[in-house]
Write a protein that holds these residues in place. Structure first.
Motif, PDB file in Angstrom:
ATOM      1  N   PHE A 122      38.647  23.976  43.324  1.00 36.65           N
ATOM      2  CA  PHE A 122      38.579  25.436  43.340  1.00 36.65           C
ATOM      3  C   PHE A 122      37.448  25.923  42.425  1.00 36.65           C
ATOM      4  O   PHE A 122      36.738  26.880  42.753  1.00 36.65           O
ATOM      5  CB  PHE A 122      39.914  26.029  42.895  1.00 36.65           C
ATOM      6  N   GLN A 135      45.271  28.465  46.321  1.00 34.74           N
ATOM      7  CA  GLN A 135      44.125  28.808  45.495  1.00 34.74           C
ATOM      8  C   GLN A 135      43.984  27.763  44.392  1.00 34.74           C
ATOM      9  O   GLN A 135      43.930  26.580  44.658  1.00 34.74           O
ATOM     10  CB  GLN A 135      44.285  30.223  44.956  1.00 34.74           C
ATOM     11  N   SER A 136      43.966  28.167  43.139  1.00 38.77           N
ATOM     12  CA  SER A 136      43.798  27.199  42.053  1.00 38.77           C
ATOM     13  C   SER A 136      45.131  26.758  41.462  1.00 38.77           C
ATOM     14  O   SER A 136      45.167  26.083  40.445  1.00 38.77           O
ATOM     15  CB  SER A 136      42.925  27.801  40.940  1.00 38.77           C
ATOM     16  N   SER A 156      51.428  35.383  42.330  1.00 39.99           N
ATOM     17  CA  SER A 156      50.061  35.772  42.687  1.00 39.99           C
ATOM     18  C   SER A 156      49.709  37.171  42.195  1.00 39.99           C
ATOM     19  O   SER A 156      48.690  37.728  42.572  1.00 39.99           O
ATOM     20  CB  SER A 156      49.884  35.711  44.210  1.00 39.99           C
ATOM     21  N   LEU A 199      42.533  36.660  45.327  1.00 38.75           N
ATOM     22  CA  LEU A 199      42.835  35.652  46.328  1.00 38.75           C
ATOM     23  C   LEU A 199      41.554  35.044  46.865  1.00 38.75           C
ATOM     24  O   LEU A 199      40.548  35.704  47.028  1.00 38.75           O
ATOM     25  CB  LEU A 199      43.636  36.275  47.481  1.00 38.75           C
ATOM     26  N   ARG A 200      41.611  33.747  47.173  1.00 41.05           N
ATOM     27  CA  ARG A 200      40.488  33.064  47.771  1.00 41.05           C
ATOM     28  C   ARG A 200      40.332  33.504  49.224  1.00 41.05           C
ATOM     29  O   ARG A 200      41.308  33.636  49.957  1.00 41.05           O
ATOM     30  CB  ARG A 200      40.733  31.547  47.729  1.00 41.05           C
TER      31      ARG A 200
END
Length: 404
Positions: A61, A299-300, A321, A326-327
């Motif tokens: 990430f 994500q990460s 979250s 957000l990716r």
């Protein structure tokens, strides 16, 4: 007639004095099973490689963010080059412009070099992690081979023992049931026989609905004045190898599979033993019984655990979250982008909400001034420049009372 509980004495399953006790797995086979489980214990290996895999995902990430930063710097460089001719013509602080271009070029080069190095290290780490998972899977494969060998030996023993002409399965039952007060003990026992036989066949792993009944004897029976009947029954069956024994062996040796449900509050990437099985908020996956490493990645962030799968189950991994960016992916959208209005569209402020009392008050306060304004505006629009010829016209034009 109402049947009560029946307790089956199935702990000591033997055929005769000269025949060994009937056991699905005997002590020697239990010892072999324990030895195999100890030899192929993978708990520590799974925990270690799962932790490495979590860190690996975080590094991946970080590299994605690094690539995005490189693209941003390249856009800045393109803008500087596009504006350069104007700066040269205008002779607007050219040394500073050249210095900024040079700094941007050096920064892009530095970031790209770092990206190449970290990507190579990540690839090497990925190879190492996959090698560890492959080693674990190899141990699983070897363990399965030995377990299947053990099952084959157990099956052969059972088939050999149960197929002997002298083999039989005595079952002694102490039970009770409730009969009609007007029935005899004989009539009540006769009606209970079918239930007793069916229950006995269902309880024993060596019997099924086709098992042959060799003998059936009521050893003792007594009934009180309320119709409660207590009895002792001795039966003897011809045992056989059947699906129930096979199922018990599979469960005990960990050779059967289960259906697990993987649930998350976000569309996570799911991995079982390092192999990606899908993406989503809810996935169904068939998995062999035993211990497995399960990891959810979003994500990460990662959630992982080592689970001992003994049957169907649900595993829930929840991600927090809130407040995170957000990716961007093909099937998800940044909440920030989704919340913004389309380009060129002006957001309307929400209208204030009033209570009934507030509405009435505002109408009362504004209705009269608005009416006056409307009337005066109308007079100005239609009668501008016209001099009233009498008192009535003066009142109509100006809405002002005339002094008498």
């Amino acid at each position: 007639m109402r049947y009560g509980s029946i307790s089956l004495a199935l702990l000591c399953l033997f055929a005769s004095n000269s025949f060994a006790a009937l056991e699905v797995i005997n002590p020697e086979e239990e010892r072999r099973l324990t030895q195999i489980e100890d030899q192929f214990d993978i708990d520590a290996l799974l925990i270690s490689v799962n932790n490495k895999f979590t860190q690996h995902n975080k590094k991946a990430f970080d590299i994605e963010e690094l690539v995005e930063k490189i693209e941003s710097e390249k856009l800045s460089y393109d803008m500087l080059i596009t504006d350069l001719p104007k700066k040269i013509i205008a002779k607007d602080n050219l040394p500073q412009v050249y210095k900024q271009i040079e700094s941007t070029v050096n920064k892009i080069d530095e970031l790209e070099t770092r990206s190449v190095q970290e990507s190579a290290a990540l690839e090497a780490e990925n190879t190492e992690i996959l090698a560890e998972y492959n080693a674990i899977n190899s141990k699983r494969t070897e363990q399965s081979k030995q377990l299947f060998k053990l099952k084959t030996d157990i099956t052969n023993r059972l088939i050999g023992d149960l197929s002997k002409s002298s083999s039989s399965l005595p079952v002694n039952i102490n039970g009770s049931t409730e009969c009609s007060k007007y029935q005899s003990i004989t009539e009540c026992l006769k009606e209970s026989k079918s239930f007793i036989l069916t229950n006995t066949r269902n309880e024993s792993p060596f019997l099924n609905d086709k098992s042959v009944l060799l003998s059936y004897e009521v050893v003792d029976a007594n009934m009180n004045m309320n119709g409660n009947l207590n009895y002792k029954v001795a039966m003897k069956f011809k045992p056989s190898y059947n699906n129930k024994i096979d199922q018990l062996l599979n469960e005990r040796l960990g050779l059967s599979s289960a259906m697990i449900t993987l649930v998350s509050n976000v569309p996570a990437d799911w991995f079982v033993n390092g192999v990606k099985i899908g993406t989503g908020k809810e996935l169904f996956h068939e998995i062999p019984l035993g211990k497995h490493g399960i990891l959810a990645s979003y994500q990460s962030k990662d959630k992982s655990s080592v689970e001992n799968i003994e049957g169907n189950g649900v595993f829930n991994y929840t991600f927090d979250s809130s407040g995170s960016t957000l990716r961007k992916t093909n099937n998800t959208e940044s909440p920030r982008v989704a919340a913004e209005s389309p380009k060129g569209e002006i957001k309307q402020k929400p209208k204030a909400k009033y209570t009934l009392m507030a509405d009435q008050t505002s109408i009362k306060e504004t209705k009269e001034p608005e009416a006056k304004k409307s009337l005066s505006d109308r007079g100005y629009e239609y009668f501008m420049g016209v001099t009233p010829s009498n008192k009535k016209q003066n009142f109509e034009f100006t809405n002002e009372p005339v002094e008498k």
